[in-house]
Design a protein around this motif. Structure first.
Motif, mmCIF file in Angstrom:
data_model
loop_
_atom_site.group_PDB
_atom_site.id
_atom_site.type_symbol
_atom_site.label_atom_id
_atom_site.label_comp_id
_atom_site.label_asym_id
_atom_site.label_seq_id
_atom_site.Cartn_x
_atom_site.Cartn_y
_atom_site.Cartn_z
ATOM 1 N N ASN A 1 -10.078 -9.659 -20.173
ATOM 2 C CA ASN A 1 -8.779 -9.311 -20.909
ATOM 3 C C ASN A 1 -8.356 -10.691 -21.321
ATOM 4 O O ASN A 1 -7.130 -10.481 -21.484
ATOM 5 C CB ASN A 1 -7.916 -8.689 -19.882
ATOM 6 C CG ASN A 1 -8.509 -7.450 -19.263
ATOM 7 O OD1 ASN A 1 -8.957 -6.579 -19.923
ATOM 8 N ND2 ASN A 1 -8.331 -7.401 -17.910
ATOM 9 N N GLY A 2 -9.062 -11.402 -21.832
ATOM 10 C CA GLY A 2 -8.703 -12.889 -22.103
ATOM 11 C C GLY A 2 -8.827 -13.954 -20.867
ATOM 12 O O GLY A 2 -8.608 -13.394 -19.967
ATOM 13 N N PRO A 3 -8.927 -15.125 -21.557
ATOM 14 C CA PRO A 3 -9.139 -16.206 -20.405
ATOM 15 C C PRO A 3 -7.809 -16.380 -19.626
ATOM 16 O O PRO A 3 -7.836 -16.806 -18.281
ATOM 17 C CB PRO A 3 -9.145 -17.416 -21.364
ATOM 18 C CG PRO A 3 -8.606 -16.937 -22.785
ATOM 19 C CD PRO A 3 -8.875 -15.435 -22.941
ATOM 20 N N SER A 4 -6.508 -16.011 -19.934
ATOM 21 C CA SER A 4 -5.326 -16.093 -19.129
ATOM 22 C C SER A 4 -5.290 -15.013 -18.069
ATOM 23 O O SER A 4 -4.568 -15.242 -17.250
ATOM 24 C CB SER A 4 -4.184 -16.166 -20.128
ATOM 25 O OG SER A 4 -4.124 -15.290 -20.962
ATOM 26 N N GLU A 5 -6.093 -14.017 -18.065
ATOM 27 C CA GLU A 5 -5.874 -12.946 -17.112
ATOM 28 C C GLU A 5 -6.953 -12.910 -16.011
ATOM 29 O O GLU A 5 -7.979 -13.690 -16.492
ATOM 30 C CB GLU A 5 -6.173 -11.459 -17.745
ATOM 31 C CG GLU A 5 -5.181 -11.299 -18.809
ATOM 32 C CD GLU A 5 -3.636 -11.084 -18.130
ATOM 33 O OE1 GLU A 5 -3.416 -10.414 -17.121
ATOM 34 O OE2 GLU A 5 -2.435 -11.537 -18.788
ATOM 35 N N PRO A 6 -6.957 -12.484 -14.994
ATOM 36 C CA PRO A 6 -7.834 -12.471 -14.004
ATOM 37 C C PRO A 6 -9.234 -11.694 -14.465
ATOM 38 O O PRO A 6 -9.160 -10.982 -15.154
ATOM 39 C CB PRO A 6 -7.272 -11.885 -12.535
ATOM 40 C CG PRO A 6 -5.928 -11.023 -13.094
ATOM 41 C CD PRO A 6 -5.585 -11.671 -14.442
ATOM 42 N N PRO A 7 -10.239 -12.418 -13.908
ATOM 43 C CA PRO A 7 -11.657 -11.812 -14.592
ATOM 44 C C PRO A 7 -12.059 -10.529 -13.532
ATOM 45 O O PRO A 7 -11.358 -10.285 -12.686
ATOM 46 C CB PRO A 7 -12.641 -12.841 -14.049
ATOM 47 C CG PRO A 7 -11.996 -13.571 -12.965
ATOM 48 C CD PRO A 7 -10.697 -13.532 -13.089
ATOM 49 N N VAL A 8 -12.818 -9.788 -14.414
ATOM 50 C CA VAL A 8 -13.298 -8.484 -13.615
ATOM 51 C C VAL A 8 -14.659 -8.845 -13.270
ATOM 52 O O VAL A 8 -15.292 -9.798 -13.726
ATOM 53 C CB VAL A 8 -13.287 -7.527 -14.630
ATOM 54 C CG1 VAL A 8 -11.716 -6.919 -14.924
ATOM 55 C CG2 VAL A 8 -14.045 -7.609 -15.801
ATOM 56 N N THR B 1 -17.447 -15.028 -22.704
ATOM 57 C CA THR B 1 -16.614 -15.498 -23.822
ATOM 58 C C THR B 1 -16.236 -14.230 -24.570
ATOM 59 O O THR B 1 -16.916 -13.170 -24.288
ATOM 60 C CB THR B 1 -17.511 -16.295 -24.705
ATOM 61 O OG1 THR B 1 -18.650 -15.772 -25.029
ATOM 62 C CG2 THR B 1 -17.505 -17.562 -24.277
ATOM 63 N N ASN B 2 -15.080 -14.024 -25.029
ATOM 64 C CA ASN B 2 -14.725 -12.883 -25.892
ATOM 65 C C ASN B 2 -14.590 -12.756 -27.325
ATOM 66 O O ASN B 2 -13.897 -11.862 -27.834
ATOM 67 C CB ASN B 2 -13.622 -12.123 -25.176
ATOM 68 C CG ASN B 2 -12.413 -13.085 -24.856
ATOM 69 O OD1 ASN B 2 -12.566 -14.133 -25.815
ATOM 70 N ND2 ASN B 2 -11.348 -12.740 -24.211
ATOM 71 N N ASN B 3 -15.231 -13.757 -27.848
ATOM 72 C CA ASN B 3 -15.154 -13.877 -29.259
ATOM 73 C C ASN B 3 -16.445 -14.276 -29.619
ATOM 74 O O ASN B 3 -17.176 -15.272 -29.378
ATOM 75 C CB ASN B 3 -14.203 -15.040 -29.581
ATOM 76 C CG ASN B 3 -13.977 -15.031 -31.107
ATOM 77 O OD1 ASN B 3 -14.803 -14.682 -31.888
ATOM 78 N ND2 ASN B 3 -13.039 -15.757 -31.633
ATOM 79 N N GLU C 1 -1.869 -12.699 -27.412
ATOM 80 C CA GLU C 1 -0.887 -13.874 -27.639
ATOM 81 C C GLU C 1 -1.643 -15.028 -27.949
ATOM 82 O O GLU C 1 -1.384 -15.658 -28.898
ATOM 83 C CB GLU C 1 -0.271 -14.119 -26.318
ATOM 84 C CG GLU C 1 0.980 -14.842 -26.485
ATOM 85 C CD GLU C 1 1.590 -15.145 -25.046
ATOM 86 O OE1 GLU C 1 1.696 -14.152 -24.366
ATOM 87 O OE2 GLU C 1 1.798 -16.359 -24.831
ATOM 88 N N THR C 2 -2.873 -15.259 -27.234
ATOM 89 C CA THR C 2 -3.393 -16.485 -27.507
ATOM 90 C C THR C 2 -4.196 -16.576 -28.990
ATOM 91 O O THR C 2 -4.260 -17.500 -29.605
ATOM 92 C CB THR C 2 -4.829 -16.703 -26.641
ATOM 93 O OG1 THR C 2 -5.324 -15.433 -26.298
ATOM 94 C CG2 THR C 2 -4.397 -17.466 -25.076
ATOM 95 N N ASP C 3 -4.571 -15.521 -29.562
ATOM 96 C CA ASP C 3 -4.915 -15.341 -31.003
ATOM 97 C C ASP C 3 -4.067 -15.837 -31.802
ATOM 98 O O ASP C 3 -4.045 -16.499 -32.847
ATOM 99 C CB ASP C 3 -5.491 -13.787 -31.354
ATOM 100 C CG ASP C 3 -6.618 -13.654 -30.605
ATOM 101 O OD1 ASP C 3 -7.611 -14.528 -30.140
ATOM 102 O OD2 ASP C 3 -7.025 -12.241 -30.277
#
Lengths: 457, 738
Positions: free
Chosen positions: B381-388, B564-566, B600-602
């Motif tokens: 869910n993006g770098p600012s959210e906790p990882p799964v 990474t998510n991009n 938001e980061t995008d």
């Protein structure tokens, strides 16, 4: 109308006293579409009988080559004690002798004979042997399971207890593949070429092995394999016409890369000290026996290295490839025996020219005309065409012209030709100690330029 | 807790209040934290500079000898253009024949990581002065302490300190100062000396010889490079300043290598099939079109290698694979790039069940090899959210698509999906569950939407969704026992498709019929319908053995394993919009393409890109004013032009969108005006891009190139004439690089 033409054609061919076999061959090609219909019908019949002419899968236990290796010692006329084996492949020959049939199948590794006994086959299913005789055609893909036996004639065979058509082929394979005359067809229908022309698959395998060997060696030296874009804003890194294409969503044109050079060099700037890419390059140029619009190249970049290091690496790469493909560094290419074992000979262009012609171009201290005279005389004495010697505007060009006229074709064993004149090498870095020359080498094997390098400016 | 005017706590918590007594949002907290940090750094720097200046003054008073510089000259507030000009000037006398700049070669005795491994166990203060080592790398930091100069030298992720002392150098004080004052952060240097550790325990080389091998003419960013635009456009800069970049690409290479070895070990043969074809078959996607001049023929870039690989199986290569580039003329977003890398393999006599087992083996083994565990932590869910946590431990669930959907929806699905009733049923389901499906609302598309919403959403851990309906899979073989279905599976991880495979349709008659249907769709205007390849049907008539085929996107897999998510993060040089278009369109168009994925980061990144663009425009303006002035003074414009950076030639490459185009920035005659005729435009744009690429390449070289980079050993070079004319970039390299 068509039929009568065909008959007439056949008659004429026959009338010119062609051998019977030839006539048969001709008739088989002229009725190819009939045969296709017949085979389609056979597929339909199989389906009607509850058998799928296009099976879902088959569990093969052995490749043909595995069996030949495993039962190498089995004497003629004996059966091996083994669990049933399963093989699969394309039918390349079939002979029916009463209650026996011999079917030769070919798989990826080689071919093996199926020994089909009516009793064994019918034991599994009623009339199986008879049905097989009717539906099985050359070119079909079959799977068979049974024991192993070497026939009295010494042919290792699978004694089939079951035989199943896995894929019904609708088109007959060409009886005999006419190499050169059908070049066009060979390339257009490469898969047919692979099936019937011996060696094609081996060549493809060798190509793959060469790539693997290079990869392994480079990786063991700490090189990182990367992928740089094919689509570029503008083509760079070589002098060639690019392909142009258009990306709709970005509304911009792209060119297809003509070299991987510029991107790889950026990677070196970015701290990837040793990188390589094995990849496709595209050039919008004519098609010939040695040019294809797309081709594969290997480019590698090593920081802190110079052309001596690259010669060392090149030798190792070539030897490693030769070992991987042929298991030896000594090969025969066309008529020449070559040794691809490192180290290769290294000589400057100047030394090679002097060796071949006896002329030391350096001794003329820049007097082009005097040098030209001496060179021409020496070349003519050798009975060689003078080539571009008469038109060479500078000593550098003259050296190159002499090299092309007297040396190039004689470089049969691998030879690094070093230190080219600056006039013909605009891209290379100047030689650190010899004025007028650049640090560049080319590798010649069997009189052909194989490898090309110059350190960058 | 109020933060009114006081120092911020180290961690954000919900009870923080701002000056007005309002709750302090997390992002505001972060912003403040950054500002505070920056202020602190600047204060420290000022103090340092003041101290240095004092010292300088003091030493100047003591002797008139040479002054050793630390990195004060490299201060943050120095104008980058000024810095660049100074450096060019400083290097100029060293260039050219006989100059010491840009040596041919530096012989290293070890790579820095090897050196570190060998000597990291030395004790603090120890020196091994009977050993001589030679290392090379890039300077990341420079400090002066009296008459000593310290450098941080880094290469390939490892770091070593260099200590240069004039006593060891064999140089006069003057020469020593001259040498080291000429070396700046970012330069590539070669050092010879002996290993040791400083009293602080820092592994060092005590230099006896120090050579600058290549100069970095631009000021290197001091901190991590965060602007995504800059990072992707100048990936080398990204590689220099962001240590994680090398790791991503090393992982990518390891992944591809693992897959290749996995297949070769199972007797698969790697082949290379054409990338340019007359028919782009094998997948439903919009192709790129190009033109072959000599043959005067339109060609397509491949969208998939599938048909060629199957022809190889017909030709008797029972197990083949290809890892290679595919091209699709589609939009760019977080998971799509116009060119991408896939692995496809085909195995004769196998079916899709075999391939599911094989996929489990391959992917779980790969994850274990690369990450050391079957469990991977991923910032879904993006770098600012906790990882799964994604668990790759095999076996993985296998869910038949239609049954699975029925279960998820709690309804019984229609038996025959190819009826109008079935379509109506699905439409009803979509409406009830508020699943939007745009026109045309075909059964296939409705199903796809429902599956996307209710099945794929549950596939965080690896899951096979299998047995797709026939109407969704034109190249897959019909299911042997489930009517209306095919033998196909897709592997989902993190709710995204990673692999796709099926038992191949090898009945030429059926294949021909399905192609005919595709042709009909195409004639009716569906430009994503598959192209019909008669040649392929012919090959099937020679007999394709029962075969299972498999394809996987290497980029997406790499994204999963590099967290990474991009997709741009895992491509060295991702496709980008032309730079100037970005200034106007980035925010809007990317947002549209990314749809709901926009975070938001995008937006923040896009905003940063816009701001960077505005700055660039402003510096363009200044430079062009200078240019204008110099032209007015009668100097040839090129002399000035050559020091300007690439942005000086920005001219909008699309005359198509006049609203977004900027007025030409250059005087006529340098190709600044926009030709409105299509041919003229193409020529014009090509010229422009060529020029831009040229200058971009020059900028790269200006960033410091390690010496002795060899010419490629390309097989093609065989046929190049040895006196090939001077390529475009050569003149450039001469201008900037020597």
């Amino acid at each position: 109308m068509q039929t009568s033409w065909r008959t007439a054609h056949r008659t004429i061919c026959g009338a010119v006293s062609a051998p019977a076999k030839k006539a048969e061959e001709l008739s088989s090609t002229s009725t190819e579409s009939d045969m296709r219909e017949l085979r389609k019908q056979k597929a339909a019949d199989l389906r009607a009988a509850g058998k799928d002419p296009y099976a879902y899968s088959f569990s093969r236990t052995h490749f043909a080559a595995d069996l030949h290796k495993q039962f190498e010692e089995l004497p003629a006329g004996q059966a091996a004690e083994t669990d049933p084996v399963s093989v699969a492949g394309r039918v390349r020959a079939r002979r029916v002798l009463g209650k026996l049939a011999f079917i030769s199948i070919e798989d990826d590794s080689g071919s093996i004979q199926l020994y089909v006994d009516k009793k064994a086959l019918d034991g599994q299913e009623e009339n199986a042997f008879k049905n097989m005789k009717v539906v099985l055609d050359m070119g079909d893909i079959v799977g068979a399971t049974g024991g192993i036996r070497r026939t009295d004639k010494g042919e290792l065979s699978v004694t089939a207890n079951s035989l199943q058509i896995l894929t019904k082929s609708l088109r007959p394979l060409p009886e005999k593949w006419h190499g050169l005359s059908d070049l066009e067809k060979r390339y257009r229908q490469r898969y047919v070429d692979m099936i019937v022309t011996e060696g094609v698959r081996d060549t493809l395998r060798a190509r793959s092995t060469v790539c693997s060997a290079m990869r392994r060696l480079l990786e063991s030296r700490g090189f990182l394999e990367v992928e740089t874009p094919v689509l570029e804003a503008t083509a760079g890194g070589a002098d060639a016409r690019p392909f142009v294409t258009y990306h709709n969503a970005l509304s911009r044109s792209f060119t297809l890369r003509i070299a991987t050079e510029l991107h790889l060099k950026r990677m070196v700037v970015g701290g990837f000290e040793r990188v390589f890419e094995i990849g496709r390059i595209f050039r919008n140029e004519g098609v010939s026996t040695r040019h294809n619009p797309e081709f594969t190249s290997v480019e590698l970049y090593q920081a802190y290295a110079d052309y001596h290091d690259m010669m060392n690496l090149t030798e190792e790469l070539i030897e490693a490839c030769s070992m991987a493909v042929l298991g030896t560094g000594d090969i025969t290419y066309q008529e020449d025996s070559l040794s691809l074992k490192a180290p290769f000979r290294r000589a400057t262009m100047h030394e090679l020219v002097q060796e071949a012609t006896g002329v030391d171009l350096d001794s003329f201290y820049g007097d082009v005309e005097a040098a030209r005279g001496a060179a021409r005389e020496a070349i003519q004495k050798l009975d060689l065409p003078v080539g571009e010697i008469n038109d060479a505007p500078t000593l550098g060009h003259l050296l190159n012209a002499c090299f092309e006229a007297a040396v190039e074709a004689t470089l049969i064993q691998p030879t690094f030709v070093m230190d080219y004149p600056i006039e013909i090498s605009p891209l290379a870095k100047k030689h650190r100690s010899r004025p007028g020359l650049v640090e560049r080498f080319e590798l010649f094997i069997a009189g052909v330029l194989l490898w090309y390098l110059q350190p960058q400016l | 807790m109020a933060v009114n005017g006081g120092a911020l706590p180290a961690q954000w918590s919900e009870d923080l209040l701002d000056e007005q007594g309002q709750k302090l949002s997390k992002s505001e907290f972060k912003r403040r934290q950054k500002a505070e940090q920056k202020a602190k750094e600047q204060a420290e720097k000022k103090a340092l500079q003041a101290a240095a200046a004092k010292e300088k003054q003091a030493s100047g008073a003591q002797s008139s000898g040479p002054v050793l510089e630390g990195d004060e000259a490299d201060a943050d507030d120095l104008d980058p253009n000024l810095y660049y000009e100074r450096r060019v000037k400083a290097v100029a006398p060293l260039r050219g024949d006989g100059g010491a700049a840009y040596p041919h070669k530096f012989q290293i005795s070890a790579r820095i990581p090897e050196f570190v491994a060998q000597y990291s166990s030395l004790e603090a203060g120890a020196q091994v002065d009977d050993v001589t080592v030679s290392l090379a790398g890039r300077i990341y930091g420079k400090r002066r302490q009296g008459k000593l100069i310290f450098y941080d030298l880094k290469a390939e992720g490892a770091k070593v300190q260099i200590m240069a002392n004039s006593n060891n150098s064999g140089l006069s004080l003057d020469d020593f100062a001259h040498l080291h004052n000429g070396c700046k952060r970012g330069d590539i240097v070669g050092v010879t000396g002996f290993p040791g550790k400083s009293k602080m325990g820092e592994l060092s080389v005590f230099a006896t010889k120090f050579t600058v091998l290549s100069y970095c003419l631009h000021m290197l960013p001091k901190r991590r490079l965060e602007n995504q635009e800059t990072r992707y456009r100048q990936r080398y800069l990204d590689g220099i300043v962001n240590p994680f970049v090398q790791e991503i690409f090393a992982t990518r290479s390891a992944i591809i290598d693992y897959v290749r070895r996995f297949l070769i070990d199972r007797h698969f043969l790697e082949v290379e099939t054409p990338m340019m074809n007359m028919i782009p078959g094998g997948a439903t996607a919009k192709p790129f079109i190009t033109h072959h001049n000599d043959l005067d023929m339109q060609l397509y870039l491949r969208v998939a290698p599938e048909l060629f690989l199957k022809m190889c199986v017909v030709g008797g290569l029972d197990r083949v694979f290809e890892i290679g580039r595919q091209f699709r003329n589609e939009g760019i977003d977080l998971t799509h790039n116009p060119e991408f890398t896939t692995c496809e393999f085909y195995q004769a006599y196998a079916d899709y069940n075999d391939l599911m087992d094989m996929t489990e083996d391959m992917v779980s083994g790969l994850v274990k090899a690369v990450k050391g565990s079957f469990k991977v932590s991923y910032h879904a869910n993006g770098p600012s959210e906790p990882p799964v946590e994604i668990d790759f431990t095999p076996p993985w669930p296998r869910i038949p698509m239609v049954e699975g959907l029925g279960k998820a929806l709690g309804v019984s699905m229609p038996e025959d999906l190819e009826t109008e009733e079935a379509r109506q049923f699905l439409l009803q389901q979509c409406k009830e569950r508020k699943v939007e499906c745009g026109a045309p609302q075909t059964t296939a598309r409705l199903l796809d939407k429902l599956v996307g919403e209710f099945l794929e959403e549950g596939c965080m851990n690896p899951t096979f969704i299998c047995d797709h309906p026939k109407l969704m899979s034109p190249l897959a073989k019909w299911h042997r026992s489930k009517p209306g279905m095919t033998e196909r599976f897709e592997l989902f991880v993190n709710k995204r498709e990673v692999a796709n495979a099926y038992t191949e349709l090898n009945d030429p008659v059926t294949q021909s019929e399905r192609f005919a249907q595709q042709a009909k769709d195409k004639a009716q205007g569906d430009d994503e319908a598959m192209f019909v390849d008669e040649g392929f049907v012919t090959s099937l008539e020679y007999g394709l053995p029962p075969t299972a085929g498999w394809g996987m996107g290497m980029d997406r897999l790499t994204m999963l394993l590099t967290d990474t998510n991009n997709i741009k993060e895992v491509l060295l040089f991702p496709a980008m919009k032309p730079e100037d278009q970005n200034l106007h369109k980035t925010a809007t168009s990317e947002q549209q393409q990314q749809g709901t994925n926009t975070t938001e980061t995008d937006v923040a990144n896009q905003l940063a890109a816009c701001e960077a663009g505005i700055n660039e425009l402003q510096s363009d303006r200044e430079r062009l004013q200078k240019l204008l002035a110099s032209v007015q003074q009668g100097k040839p414009p090129d002399a000035v032009q050559s020091t300007a950076r690439s942005s000086a030639v920005h001219s909008p490459p699309t005359a198509k969108a006049p609203s977004s185009s900027r007025p030409p920035l250059l005087p006529p005659g340098r190709g600044g005006t926009v030709d409105s005729s299509p041919e003229g435009r193409t020529v014009h744009l090509l010229a422009l891009w060529r020029q831009k690429a040229t200058e971009a390449a020059a900028a790269d070289l200006a960033n410091g190139f390690a010496p002795g980079v060899p010419r490629p050993n390309s097989a093609r070079s065989v046929s190049l004439p040895r006196n090939a004319s001077l390529p475009r970039n050569a003149s450039l390299s001469m201008e900037y690089g020597r």
